[in-house]
Design a protein around this motif. Structure first.
Motif, PDB file in Angstrom:
ATOM      1  N   GLY A 342      45.383  42.842  29.949  1.00  0.00           N
ATOM      2  CA  GLY A 342      46.591  43.588  30.263  1.00  0.00           C
ATOM      3  C   GLY A 342      47.773  42.667  30.553  1.00  0.00           C
ATOM      4  N   LEU A 343      48.955  43.242  30.561  1.00  0.00           N
ATOM      5  CA  LEU A 343      50.181  42.508  30.880  1.00  0.00           C
ATOM      6  C   LEU A 343      51.024  43.354  31.818  1.00  0.00           C
ATOM      7  CD1 LEU A 343      52.241  40.149  30.351  1.00  0.00           C
ATOM      8  CD2 LEU A 343      53.154  41.552  28.496  1.00  0.00           C
ATOM      9  N   ALA A 344      51.443  42.755  32.921  1.00  0.00           N
ATOM     10  CA  ALA A 344      52.382  43.396  33.844  1.00  0.00           C
ATOM     11  C   ALA A 344      53.467  42.376  34.157  1.00  0.00           C
ATOM     12  CB  ALA A 344      51.677  43.846  35.122  1.00  0.00           C
ATOM     13  N   ALA A 345      54.701  42.674  33.785  1.00  0.00           N
ATOM     14  CA  ALA A 345      55.766  41.671  33.870  1.00  0.00           C
ATOM     15  C   ALA A 345      57.055  42.276  34.388  1.00  0.00           C
ATOM     16  CB  ALA A 345      56.014  41.038  32.503  1.00  0.00           C
ATOM     17  N   PHE A 346      57.689  41.573  35.301  1.00  0.00           N
ATOM     18  CA  PHE A 346      59.059  41.874  35.704  1.00  0.00           C
ATOM     19  C   PHE A 346      59.996  40.910  34.980  1.00  0.00           C
ATOM     20  CE2 PHE A 346      58.167  43.765  40.146  1.00  0.00           C
ATOM     21  CZ  PHE A 346      58.514  45.039  39.736  1.00  0.00           C
ATOM     22  N   LEU A 347      61.072  41.447  34.396  1.00  0.00           N
ATOM     23  CA  LEU A 347      62.214  40.619  34.055  1.00  0.00           C
ATOM     24  C   LEU A 347      63.092  40.511  35.293  1.00  0.00           C
ATOM     25  CD1 LEU A 347      63.242  41.826  30.488  1.00  0.00           C
ATOM     26  CD2 LEU A 347      61.791  39.888  31.126  1.00  0.00           C
ATOM     27  N   ALA A 348      63.523  39.306  35.599  1.00  0.00           N
ATOM     28  CA  ALA A 348      64.310  39.059  36.809  1.00  0.00           C
ATOM     29  C   ALA A 348      65.670  38.495  36.425  1.00  0.00           C
ATOM     30  CB  ALA A 348      63.578  38.072  37.721  1.00  0.00           C
ATOM     31  N   ARG A 349      66.664  38.791  37.249  1.00  0.00           N
ATOM     32  CA  ARG A 349      68.012  38.275  36.998  1.00  0.00           C
ATOM     33  C   ARG A 349      68.728  38.141  38.335  1.00  0.00           C
ATOM     34  NH1 ARG A 349      70.458  39.266  31.469  1.00  0.00           N
ATOM     35  NH2 ARG A 349      69.440  37.248  31.299  1.00  0.00           N
ATOM     36  N   ALA A 374      57.282  51.031  37.963  1.00  0.00           N
ATOM     37  CA  ALA A 374      56.334  50.098  37.362  1.00  0.00           C
ATOM     38  C   ALA A 374      57.059  48.808  36.988  1.00  0.00           C
ATOM     39  CB  ALA A 374      55.700  50.745  36.122  1.00  0.00           C
ATOM     40  N   PRO A 375      56.301  47.772  36.596  1.00  0.00           N
ATOM     41  CA  PRO A 375      56.954  46.575  36.060  1.00  0.00           C
ATOM     42  C   PRO A 375      57.806  46.900  34.833  1.00  0.00           C
ATOM     43  CG  PRO A 375      54.638  46.149  36.545  1.00  0.00           C
ATOM     44  CD  PRO A 375      54.838  47.622  36.680  1.00  0.00           C
ATOM     45  N   THR A 376      58.685  45.974  34.479  1.00  0.00           N
ATOM     46  CA  THR A 376      59.500  46.137  33.275  1.00  0.00           C
ATOM     47  C   THR A 376      58.620  46.419  32.062  1.00  0.00           C
ATOM     48  OG1 THR A 376      60.849  44.325  34.214  1.00  0.00           O
ATOM     49  CG2 THR A 376      61.415  45.109  31.998  1.00  0.00           C
ATOM     50  N   VAL A 377      57.546  45.659  31.944  1.00  0.00           N
ATOM     51  CA  VAL A 377      56.581  45.811  30.850  1.00  0.00           C
ATOM     52  C   VAL A 377      55.198  45.958  31.460  1.00  0.00           C
ATOM     53  CG1 VAL A 377      55.558  44.765  28.803  1.00  0.00           C
ATOM     54  CG2 VAL A 377      57.986  44.390  29.303  1.00  0.00           C
ATOM     55  N   GLN A 378      54.479  46.984  31.032  1.00  0.00           N
ATOM     56  CA  GLN A 378      53.100  47.197  31.486  1.00  0.00           C
ATOM     57  C   GLN A 378      52.310  47.775  30.317  1.00  0.00           C
ATOM     58  OE1 GLN A 378      52.504  49.524  35.173  1.00  0.00           O
ATOM     59  NE2 GLN A 378      50.772  50.492  34.132  1.00  0.00           N
ATOM     60  N   CYS A 379      51.424  46.974  29.768  1.00  0.00           N
ATOM     61  CA  CYS A 379      50.678  47.432  28.596  1.00  0.00           C
ATOM     62  C   CYS A 379      49.533  46.471  28.327  1.00  0.00           C
ATOM     63  CB  CYS A 379      51.588  47.517  27.366  1.00  0.00           C
ATOM     64  SG  CYS A 379      52.188  45.909  26.771  1.00  0.00           S
ATOM     65  N   ALA A 423      38.144  43.738  34.129  1.00  0.00           N
ATOM     66  CA  ALA A 423      39.520  44.129  33.812  1.00  0.00           C
ATOM     67  C   ALA A 423      40.467  43.084  34.388  1.00  0.00           C
ATOM     68  CB  ALA A 423      39.822  45.507  34.396  1.00  0.00           C
ATOM     69  N   GLU A 424      41.189  42.416  33.518  1.00  0.00           N
ATOM     70  CA  GLU A 424      42.125  41.381  33.931  1.00  0.00           C
ATOM     71  C   GLU A 424      43.502  41.682  33.349  1.00  0.00           C
ATOM     72  OE1 GLU A 424      40.201  37.156  33.960  1.00  0.00           O
ATOM     73  OE2 GLU A 424      39.436  38.232  32.211  1.00  0.00           O
ATOM     74  N   SER A 425      44.531  41.292  34.100  1.00  0.00           N
ATOM     75  CA  SER A 425      45.905  41.413  33.625  1.00  0.00           C
ATOM     76  C   SER A 425      46.643  40.114  33.908  1.00  0.00           C
ATOM     77  CB  SER A 425      46.630  42.574  34.307  1.00  0.00           C
ATOM     78  OG  SER A 425      46.035  43.809  33.983  1.00  0.00           O
ATOM     79  N   ARG A 426      47.548  39.784  32.995  1.00  0.00           N
ATOM     80  CA  ARG A 426      48.442  38.651  33.232  1.00  0.00           C
ATOM     81  C   ARG A 426      49.671  39.184  33.955  1.00  0.00           C
ATOM     82  NH1 ARG A 426      52.255  35.654  28.812  1.00  0.00           N
ATOM     83  NH2 ARG A 426      53.083  34.025  30.215  1.00  0.00           N
ATOM     84  N   TYR A 427      49.876  38.687  35.170  1.00  0.00           N
ATOM     85  CA  TYR A 427      51.035  39.086  35.976  1.00  0.00           C
ATOM     86  C   TYR A 427      52.101  38.008  35.854  1.00  0.00           C
ATOM     87  CZ  TYR A 427      48.568  43.042  37.944  1.00  0.00           C
ATOM     88  OH  TYR A 427      47.928  44.246  38.093  1.00  0.00           O
ATOM     89  N   VAL A 428      53.290  38.417  35.406  1.00  0.00           N
ATOM     90  CA  VAL A 428      54.334  37.463  35.037  1.00  0.00           C
ATOM     91  C   VAL A 428      55.683  37.923  35.577  1.00  0.00           C
ATOM     92  CG1 VAL A 428      55.357  36.166  33.117  1.00  0.00           C
ATOM     93  CG2 VAL A 428      53.092  37.157  32.852  1.00  0.00           C
ATOM     94  N   VAL A 429      56.476  36.965  36.026  1.00  0.00           N
ATOM     95  CA  VAL A 429      57.892  37.197  36.314  1.00  0.00           C
ATOM     96  C   VAL A 429      58.691  36.236  35.442  1.00  0.00           C
ATOM     97  CG1 VAL A 429      59.727  37.176  38.043  1.00  0.00           C
ATOM     98  CG2 VAL A 429      57.420  37.927  38.683  1.00  0.00           C
ATOM     99  N   VAL A 430      59.570  36.789  34.622  1.00  0.00           N
ATOM    100  CA  VAL A 430      60.370  36.003  33.682  1.00  0.00           C
ATOM    101  C   VAL A 430      61.843  36.157  34.029  1.00  0.00           C
ATOM    102  CG1 VAL A 430      61.059  35.732  31.261  1.00  0.00           C
ATOM    103  CG2 VAL A 430      58.677  36.281  31.832  1.00  0.00           C
ATOM    104  N   GLU A 431      62.543  35.043  34.135  1.00  0.00           N
ATOM    105  CA  GLU A 431      63.989  35.052  34.321  1.00  0.00           C
ATOM    106  C   GLU A 431      64.637  34.559  33.032  1.00  0.00           C
ATOM    107  OE1 GLU A 431      67.334  33.663  37.579  1.00  0.00           O
ATOM    108  OE2 GLU A 431      65.689  32.292  37.104  1.00  0.00           O
ATOM    109  N   PRO A 432      65.025  35.479  32.138  1.00  0.00           N
ATOM    110  CA  PRO A 432      65.595  35.052  30.856  1.00  0.00           C
ATOM    111  C   PRO A 432      66.907  34.291  31.060  1.00  0.00           C
ATOM    112  CG  PRO A 432      64.993  37.391  30.820  1.00  0.00           C
ATOM    113  CD  PRO A 432      64.949  36.937  32.241  1.00  0.00           C
TER     114      PRO A 432
END
Length: 477
Positions: A342-349, A374-379, A423-432
């Protein structure tokens, strides 16, 4: 509580006390080296054997001959049922699927106590049959109602009375929170943090650690379990009461994060955010009804799995478990096995030098309300690998293609091992980068960590994946 004098300085706010513990990256009670030695020892002592078996060998679990539902002979624990869904959210307007129906409310609780003026959390080394690595760091108490009322006939749950008999002045957090709305039907647990000031026996599977130590451990793959993460997210670590607790912040990202926690400025007011959530709840339609499992379309039951005909999403499987250190030594049960990471990610700014994260008002069929934040992206990215661009989740490619220097947090963490198999998910915070355009949509809004913390004081606003990212962000600087 100062353990030497027994007197607390009432001028120090709760938020400041929590922040002080978050700043404590080591502890004289359980030094980091001692923690890792203890963890290695418990991993060796608490090994478990989990073997996949056919459904016919489940023993006390069986399929109802009329409905096909999979349940326990006691009528307790949980059921695997069917769910029919009709929704205007996403590319598929209606479908049916298996789902876990567990109406009872469990307790997820962390005891905290001050040692030498610093709050410590009593954490547990606990195995779960679905864990990819057997042992993970769990709350003081992690128990369903069936478990803590000893339906299994095993040992009592340690420390349970401190939560069931907690006095109001001891309670730091107490809120019902949801779990995965795609896999559970209206599942809730009571998330509690209770402060004590007396000595309690510390069992060999338990250790006192600071919040700062826990934040550091959240950077280790599959160490801090889902239940610990959701309880920690409910800590009131936000607001102007933090004062100078984080005055050490010495880089732009850290300063922006502190400002986000203390609520200095936000792009949208709290009133605007609440109006947006209400609009999403009223604008989206999701109609669900439980149906017999044998009426779920496009899912097929074999001897050892219930799976979708395309091999996607997840399967329901059966396991035999032999475990040390649990209330009972062996049992058999069904588990849900996801297909893919899985992927759960916040875009941060940083907006006006205050960290904001892009939050998605997400519809899932198992939510008690229509949407949760939810996170920005969750899938599961593998499920969208061959989908056309208009069917891919918004911002998915921005996260997947993010350069290393824009990633602020990145850890693979397990979901609940008592119901899900590996069940595993990659938890990510990305600051574009600033030149990457990130726009709000009707279902996305920029929010500060303080605004999310305010909503976490209430039930059914922030989903379990976003709660993990909030906890991770608090220690990611």
């Amino acid at each position: 509580m100062n353990t030497a004098t027994g007197v607390r300085d009432l001028r120090v706010s709760l938020a400041e006390r929590i922040a002080r513990s978050a700043m404590a990256l080591d502890s004289p009670v359980t030094p980091n080296d001692e923690f890792h030695d203890w963890w290695a020892g418990r991993a060796a002592a608490l090994r478990q054997q989990v073997t996949r078996i056919p459904f016919a060998e489940l023993g006390q679990w069986s399929f109802d001959p009329a409905t096909g539902n999979l349940g326990h002979v006691s009528g307790r624990y949980f059921l695997i049922e069917g769910l029919h869904v009709r929704s205007d959210y996403g590319p598929v307007p209606q479908w049916s699927q298996p789902i876990i129906h567990q109406p009872e409310i469990g307790i997820l609780g962390i005891l905290v106590r001050e040692f030498d003026g610093v709050l410590h959390c009593l954490m547990q080394a606990k195995t779960e049959p679905g864990n990819c690595n057997d042992l993970q760091l769990s709350p003081t108490v992690q128990a369903t109602r069936s478990n803590y009322t000893q339906v299994h006939g095993g040992r009592a749950v340690p420390y349970l009375r401190h939560f069931r008999e907690a006095r109001p002045e001891q309670i730091i957090a107490d809120v019902l929170q949801s779990e995965q709305g795609s896999w559970f039907f209206r599942k809730r647990n009571r998330n509690m943090i209770v402060e004590i000031d007396e000595d309690v026996p510390v069992g060999e599977d338990f250790r006192w650690v600071t919040i700062g130590q826990l934040h550091r451990l959240l950077n280790v793959d599959n160490l801090v379990n889902m239940d610990s993460r959701t309880v920690l997210s409910c800590l009131p670590l936000s607001g102007p009461g933090l004062g100078g607790a984080f005055s050490h912040a010495d880089d732009d990202w850290a300063v922006a994060t502190v400002r986000s926690l203390t609520g200095e400025r936000s792009l949208h007011s709290t009133g605007e955010i609440m109006s947006w959530i209400t609009d999403c709840q009223s604008r989206h339609e999701v109609v669900t009804r439980l149906v017999p499992l044998n009426q779920v379309e496009r899912w097929h039951r074999e001897d050892d799995a219930i799976s979708h005909e395309e091999g996607r999403y997840f399967s329901v499987i059966a396991v035999d478990v032999e475990a040390r250190g649990r209330e009972i030594a062996s049992w058999r049960q069904p588990l849900l096995e996801p297909h893919g990471l899985g992927l759960a990610a916040f875009l941060a700014r940083r907006i006006d030098d205050v960290l904001h994260v892009l939050v998605n008002a997400r519809v899932e069929p198992g939510y008690l309300d229509v949407v949760e934040l939810a996170p920005t992206v969750q899938c599961t990215p593998d499920s969208y690998r061959h989908r056309p661009p208009h069917e891919r989740p918004a911002h998915l490619d921005t996260v997947l293609n993010a350069p290393r220097e824009s990633i602020r947090y990145d850890t693979v963490l397990s979901e609940e091992g008592g119901r899900f198999y590996r069940a595993e998910s990659r938890y990510v915070v990305v600051e574009p980068a600033d030149d990457v355009e990130i726009e709000e949509t009707p279902d996305h809004r920029w929010m500060t960590l303080d605004q999310l913390a305010d909503l976490l004081r209430h039930s059914h606003y922030v989903n379990v994946q976003a709660r993990t990212l909030v906890t991770g962000l608090r220690g990611a600087w």
